[in-house]
Write an enzyme that holds these catalytic residues in place. Structure first.
Site, short mmCIF file in Angstrom:
data_model
loop_
_atom_site.label_atom_id
_atom_site.label_comp_id
_atom_site.label_asym_id
_atom_site.label_seq_id
_atom_site.Cartn_x
_atom_site.Cartn_y
_atom_site.Cartn_z
N LYS A 6 0.81 -1.23 0.00
CA LYS A 6 0.00 0.00 0.00
C LYS A 6 0.84 1.27 0.00
CE LYS A 6 -4.19 -1.92 2.07
NZ LYS A 6 -5.27 -1.71 3.05
N ASP A 34 -10.17 2.78 2.29
CA ASP A 34 -10.27 2.05 3.57
C ASP A 34 -10.97 2.88 4.65
OD1 ASP A 34 -9.10 -0.36 2.83
OD2 ASP A 34 -7.08 0.32 3.30
#
Length: 270
Positions: free
Chosen positions: A65, A101
């Site tokens: 990420k 997220d």
């Protein structure tokens, strides 16, 4: 035909293909969604090859990420604040990174109840997922947020300078647990189903506290089991998983996928 995927390592356990395929079929899109494992020590070579393929968009999971960012042409402002990207889209101007997220978690949390300025929020953990959750919460809610982590310095680095939020030790968090109305567990403690581990003691947890864990497999971690025994309101990570995926699919396609179908597809795969 559009091609979507999730990259990570390990990746065989990911339920993203199950969830996204169900959404794609329900929307009757001409698209597919696959898993792609990239080798950590060969990431530079393999990500360049992957970006040069016919892929149109992809999700990013651990441990890439943060590593993906230098390979992108643009970063969405929220993802830049997070320092992490979990969704990437190809466009005429190149590759753009996003982070769904935090907003995905927030959507799920508000399914339980609306947030209030009177809430007192505790986030356990200071990893990549927690930063997105913290930032989404701080944008949406004026309630004070406290972050606790094994390494206090990492928790302190997560805080927004324009807010008066605090970082505290795990020991202090345990001692003050009854003060919090919302507790969010963002660490990996609970993934290993052979150990009944907790990130901190819930001895002082008050009844009706909203307790969330971002882990969705198992659906009820030891942390949530312990919270339930204290008569807390519990939520696992399935809502976050579904919502972040739905937001990603919207970024790629402009469509609004059916979250109920996505959630059921995940549950059916257990």
């Amino acid at each position: 035909m559009k091609h979507f995927a999730v990259i990570g390592n390990p990746i065989a356990h990911s339920l993203s293909p199950v969830m996204h395929t169900a959404a794609i079929e329900a929307l009757q899109l001409d698209a597919d969604y696959t898993r792609v494992k990239l080798e950590i020590d060969q990431f530079d070579l393999e990500i360049r090859r992957f970006l040069a393929s016919e892929i149109d968009g992809f999700n990013v999971t651990v441990p890439f990420k943060e590593k993906i960012i230098p390979y992108l042409d643009q970063i969405d402002p929220f993802a830049a604040k997070c320092g992490a990207v979990n969704t990437v889209k190809r466009s005429d101007t190149g590759w753009t990174g996003y982070n769904t997220d935090g907003y995905g978690f927030l959507e799920g949390l508000e399914e339980k109840r609306p947030l209030s300025i009177d809430d007192r929020i505790l986030i356990i953990g200071a990893g990549g997922a927690s930063k997105g959750i913290y930032l989404a919460l701080s944008e949406k809610c004026e309630a004070p947020i406290t972050v606790t982590n094994r390494t206090l310095e990492k928790a302190e680095q997560m805080l927004a300078a324009e807010r008066s939020d605090r970082a505290i030790s795990l020991e202090e968090a345990e001692a003050r647990l009854a003060e919090f109305t919302i507790i969010i567990q963002t660490t990996s403690v609970g993934l290993d189903q052979t150990h009944f581990d907790l990130p901190l003691s819930l001895e002082s947890l008050k009844k009706d506290t909203l307790v969330a864990d971002i882990i969705y497999n198992p659906l009820k971690t030891p942390f949530l089991q312990a919270a339930e025994q204290k008569q807390a309101i519990i939520q696992n990570g399935l809502a976050m998983f579904v919502n972040q995926g739905a937001l990603a699919l919207s970024i790629w396609t402009g469509e609004n996928p059916n979250r109920a179908i996505m959630k059921q597809a995940v549950l059916n795969s257990f």
